[in-house]
Design a protein around this motif. Structure first.
Motif, mmCIF file in Angstrom:
data_model
loop_
_atom_site.group_PDB
_atom_site.id
_atom_site.type_symbol
_atom_site.label_atom_id
_atom_site.label_comp_id
_atom_site.label_asym_id
_atom_site.label_seq_id
_atom_site.Cartn_x
_atom_site.Cartn_y
_atom_site.Cartn_z
ATOM 1 N N ALA A 36 10.509 -3.396 4.197
ATOM 2 C CA ALA A 36 9.795 -4.097 5.267
ATOM 3 C C ALA A 36 8.290 -3.902 5.146
ATOM 4 N N ASP A 37 7.866 -2.699 4.785
ATOM 5 C CA ASP A 37 6.434 -2.427 4.626
ATOM 6 C C ASP A 37 5.836 -3.286 3.512
ATOM 7 N N TYR A 38 6.555 -3.421 2.410
ATOM 8 C CA TYR A 38 6.061 -4.273 1.320
ATOM 9 C C TYR A 38 5.918 -5.718 1.799
ATOM 10 N N MET A 39 6.928 -6.238 2.478
ATOM 11 C CA MET A 39 6.878 -7.630 2.942
ATOM 12 C C MET A 39 5.700 -7.854 3.894
ATOM 13 N N LYS A 40 5.462 -6.887 4.762
ATOM 14 C CA LYS A 40 4.333 -7.005 5.689
ATOM 15 C C LYS A 40 3.004 -6.917 4.946
ATOM 16 N N ASN A 41 2.964 -6.078 3.907
ATOM 17 C CA ASN A 41 1.734 -5.981 3.112
ATOM 18 C C ASN A 41 1.448 -7.268 2.350
ATOM 19 N N PHE A 42 2.509 -8.016 2.043
ATOM 20 C CA PHE A 42 2.307 -9.324 1.417
ATOM 21 C C PHE A 42 1.762 -10.345 2.423
ATOM 22 N N GLY A 43 1.618 -9.946 3.671
ATOM 23 C CA GLY A 43 1.014 -10.806 4.690
ATOM 24 C C GLY A 43 1.983 -11.738 5.385
ATOM 25 N N LEU A 44 3.291 -11.447 5.326
ATOM 26 C CA LEU A 44 4.269 -12.393 5.881
ATOM 27 C C LEU A 44 4.196 -12.506 7.389
ATOM 28 N N GLY A 45 3.710 -11.481 8.073
ATOM 29 C CA GLY A 45 3.684 -11.522 9.531
ATOM 30 C C GLY A 45 2.303 -11.706 10.117
ATOM 31 N N PRO A 78 -6.918 -25.630 11.443
ATOM 32 C CA PRO A 78 -6.501 -25.233 12.796
ATOM 33 C C PRO A 78 -4.996 -25.028 12.942
ATOM 34 N N ASN A 79 -4.641 -24.302 14.006
ATOM 35 C CA ASN A 79 -3.258 -24.159 14.476
ATOM 36 C C ASN A 79 -2.349 -23.433 13.495
ATOM 37 N N GLU A 80 -2.887 -22.424 12.815
ATOM 38 C CA GLU A 80 -2.048 -21.699 11.863
ATOM 39 C C GLU A 80 -0.965 -20.906 12.597
ATOM 40 N N SER A 81 0.260 -20.989 12.073
ATOM 41 C CA SER A 81 1.392 -20.269 12.654
ATOM 42 C C SER A 81 1.596 -18.931 11.959
ATOM 43 N N ILE A 82 2.024 -17.961 12.740
ATOM 44 C CA ILE A 82 2.347 -16.639 12.205
ATOM 45 C C ILE A 82 3.846 -16.590 11.916
ATOM 46 N N GLY A 83 4.203 -15.959 10.820
ATOM 47 C CA GLY A 83 5.595 -15.882 10.417
ATOM 48 C C GLY A 83 6.474 -15.164 11.440
ATOM 49 N N ILE A 84 7.736 -15.557 11.466
ATOM 50 C CA ILE A 84 8.728 -14.910 12.338
ATOM 51 C C ILE A 84 9.513 -13.929 11.473
ATOM 52 N N ILE A 85 9.161 -12.660 11.572
ATOM 53 C CA ILE A 85 9.769 -11.656 10.703
ATOM 54 C C ILE A 85 10.378 -10.517 11.512
ATOM 55 N N ASP A 86 10.872 -10.840 12.707
ATOM 56 C CA ASP A 86 11.474 -9.820 13.578
ATOM 57 C C ASP A 86 12.643 -9.107 12.904
ATOM 58 N N ASN A 87 13.324 -9.789 11.999
ATOM 59 C CA ASN A 87 14.465 -9.170 11.318
ATOM 60 C C ASN A 87 14.069 -7.942 10.502
ATOM 61 N N LEU A 88 12.779 -7.840 10.180
ATOM 62 C CA LEU A 88 12.309 -6.671 9.428
ATOM 63 C C LEU A 88 12.118 -5.455 10.334
ATOM 64 N N GLU A 89 12.491 -5.594 11.597
ATOM 65 C CA GLU A 89 12.495 -4.473 12.541
ATOM 66 C C GLU A 89 13.923 -4.128 12.988
ATOM 67 N N SER A 90 14.900 -4.773 12.391
ATOM 68 C CA SER A 90 16.291 -4.612 12.815
ATOM 69 C C SER A 90 16.828 -3.220 12.479
ATOM 70 N N PRO A 91 17.738 -2.703 13.292
ATOM 71 C CA PRO A 91 18.392 -1.429 12.981
ATOM 72 C C PRO A 91 19.542 -1.591 11.976
ATOM 73 N N ARG A 92 19.884 -2.859 11.639
ATOM 74 C CA ARG A 92 21.026 -3.101 10.753
ATOM 75 C C ARG A 92 20.570 -3.392 9.328
ATOM 76 N N ASP A 93 21.424 -3.099 8.358
ATOM 77 C CA ASP A 93 21.132 -3.375 6.950
ATOM 78 C C ASP A 93 21.167 -4.864 6.648
ATOM 79 N N LEU A 94 21.996 -5.605 7.372
ATOM 80 C CA LEU A 94 22.230 -7.010 7.066
ATOM 81 C C LEU A 94 20.942 -7.833 7.050
ATOM 82 N N GLU A 95 20.086 -7.635 8.063
ATOM 83 C CA GLU A 95 18.867 -8.457 8.175
ATOM 84 C C GLU A 95 17.902 -8.214 7.015
#
Length: 573
Positions: free
Chosen positions: A372-381, A389-406
């Motif tokens: 998750a730290d690597y993905m965030k460092n790549f700027g995904l969130g 204008p109107n740039e959207s921020i990524g939806i990366i809530d799954n990188l905070e999940s307590p489960r392995d699946l996400e």
């Protein structure tokens, strides 16, 4: 003593004359060079309404490969046809209409509706007239009929880069940039209203004052983009071909320099004509999904996962795992695209065959938090910082999940959603030595006061080691040389790194994913070990085709060959 005083007076007078001369020279520079267009309008004041301001706005330019500016948004000069109903005798209303109609097309019902307003001294019945037509109308010498000079926004390229350029429009009583560059750089492009009749000497000294101290004067200017018009035109044609061939809902693409973030082309199909935008019925066509929308990108995210594992040292290209074709995490089954197992395979084959189980294996070796730290460092969130204008921020809530699946699904680009421009920025780190650049559309702002500012996208923010960048590049070159369409698209004299992506589209109503709707994506860069171009392609819901390798590989290769020839890129192998 008297001689000394005389000398002092002579010097003082000389300094005063010199100072006054410098003030005049500076002022005349701003009048003739900086504000020359404004004064050319004032020369035509016989065509202007008294105390009326002429529309003014800064220009937007493309820039070709030789550094020559090409107009993208400018001002066009013409004439307004107006009537003064108070001065037109009721008995001559039809006669006036008939005479004018022989010269210019006039809506009859509109004309008679406006001429009936006898208390109104000014009603417009025609606009954007040529000087030839204006001259013919003037020669009629009709009482109560006048032509007035006007300027309006004009886009020479019509639909070229329309979603990037944007346009100006009214919101209430305010006329301003509403989309794209026109909106983002509004404070640079907009102009303060100035009365067209200003005393000459007052103008001289007011301009000097503005030059030295007025912040608004300093901000006003023109914008030079990074968009190369020939490349943009070719790219848009290619996107249209993809969309029409596969009956997609929408197709988009970006061509960027991965070292400095300069965007040479950004295209969306279907698009619209900037000079005729008012006839569009669906306003959503004006938005830019590359910036404003987020998608689950699929397997083009696997190179980021692989780079993370390589960078941390938990895998190498030769690291093997046992591929059963599926795995079960938290009660859910994850499968390869074909559900088949390959037995013992290495990490190179994970990329070559785009194996979901292999990407999940890397996460298991890294651990959820580190992945998750690597993905965030790549700027995904986070925002990329692009100047649109109107740039959207990524939806990366799954990188905070307590489960392995996400984490496992995120490793192959499902369960997290990011914008195409975020994807382009992240993938650029694989090609440029591991640095996170800032993508940008504008190269330079040329201020009205003669100064300029260059926009740069290079940063020192390191995401992965240079050695990791070199190794993932080597692996992606191997994908093109031996695996992509069976190695048939390999260019013998050029190294190309690339990866495809096919993602299921989420079903927002019933949950889960549609079984028959897909998003196809593709990215690649070249020359691979000293890249000048990164190409990103994405087509949404193509019909009757399964994988991105079939929809986007050939358009990518066509674009690559075009860029090689157009920019005369020397072979690198």
């Amino acid at each position: 003593m008297e001689e000394s005083n005389s000398l002092f007076r002579i010097r003082a007078i000389s300094f005063f004359i010199l100072g006054f001369f410098l003030v005049l020279v500076i002022s005349l520079y701003f009048i003739q060079i900086v504000n020359g267009d404004n004064y050319s309008i004032k020369a035509d004041k016989q065509y202007l309404r008294l105390n009326e301001n002429i529309f003014d706005r800064g220009s937007i330019f493309f820039q070709d490969k030789n550094g020559i500016n090409v107009s993208a948004a400018t001002l066009k000069m013409g004439f307004i046809l107006a009537i003064n109903p108070k001065l037109i005798d009721s008995s001559k209303e039809k006669e006036v209409y008939e005479k004018l109609s022989k010269i210019v097309k006039i809506d009859e019902s509109n004309y008679f509706e406006k001429i009936a307003k006898k208390t109104d001294p000014y009603e417009e019945i025609g606009e954007h007239l040529t000087s030839k037509i204006a001259q013919k109308i003037t020669e009629l010498k009709l009482t109560g009929v006048n032509v007035y000079k006007e300027r309006w926004r004009f886009y020479p390229g019509n639909s070229l880069a329309s979603n990037v350029i944007g346009f100006i429009g009214f919101q209430g009583d305010e006329l301003a940039g509403r989309y794209g560059i026109e909106s983002y750089y509004e404070n640079i492009l907009t102009r303060k209203d100035k009365n067209v009749y200003v005393n000459f000497f007052a103008e001289i000294f007011s301009d000097v004052s503005a030059t030295l101290g007025d912040d608004n004067q300093k901000r006003e200017g023109n914008v030079v983009t990074t968009i190369e018009p020939i490349v943009q035109g070719f790219f848009e044609e290619k996107l249209q071909e993809i969309n029409e061939k596969w009956s997609s809902r929408k197709t988009v693409g970006v061509i960027m320099n991965p070292k400095n973030g300069e965007i040479y082309a950004m295209g969306i199909y279907p698009s619209f004509n900037l000079n005729d935008f008012s006839n569009e019925k669906d306003v959503s066509i004006f938005s830019n999904p590359i910036i404003e929308n987020v998608f689950e990108m699929g397997s083009i995210m696997k190179p980021l996962t692989m780079a993370s594992g390589l960078d941390d040292g938990v895998v190498t290209a030769e690291t093997e795992y046992n591929d059963k074709g599926f795995l079960v995490l938290n009660g859910a089954k994850i499968s390869n695209y074909d559900g088949k197992g390959r037995g013992k395979v290495n990490m190179q084959e994970v990329l070559n065959q785009s194996l979901n189980t292999g990407a999940s294996f890397i996460v298991s070796k890294l651990g959820n938090k580190k992945f998750a730290d690597y993905m965030k460092n790549f700027g995904l969130g986070e925002e990329t910082g692009i100047d649109l204008p109107n740039e959207s921020i990524g939806i990366i809530d799954n990188l905070e999940s307590p489960r392995d699946l996400e984490y496992a699904t995120a490793s192959f680009g499902q369960g997290i959603a990011i914008s195409p421009i975020t994807t382009v920025r992240a993938l650029s780190t694989l090609s440029n030595g591991g640095l996170l650049v800032t993508p940008h559309i504008v190269k330079k702002v040329e201020y009205k006061n003669g100064l300029s500012k260059t926009i740069r996208g290079e940063t020192d923010k390191r995401v992965i080691k240079k050695e990791t960048s070199d190794e993932i590049t080597r692996m992606l070159v191997e994908v093109v040389d031996s695996a992509l369409l069976g190695g048939t698209v390999k260019l013998e004299r050029y190294s190309i790194a690339a990866k495809t992506g096919t993602a299921q589209i989420p079903d927002p109503v019933n949950g889960g994913y549609y079984k028959d709707r897909f998003l196809h994506s593709f990215f690649g860069y070249f020359p691979a070990y000293n890249p000048q171009f990164l190409i990103f392609l994405m087509t949404i819901e193509p019909k009757e085709v399964g994988f991105a390798s079939h929809t986007l590989t050939q358009p990518f290769i066509d674009t690559t060959k075009f860029l090689i020839n157009y920019y005369e890129i020397p072979p690198d192998r």
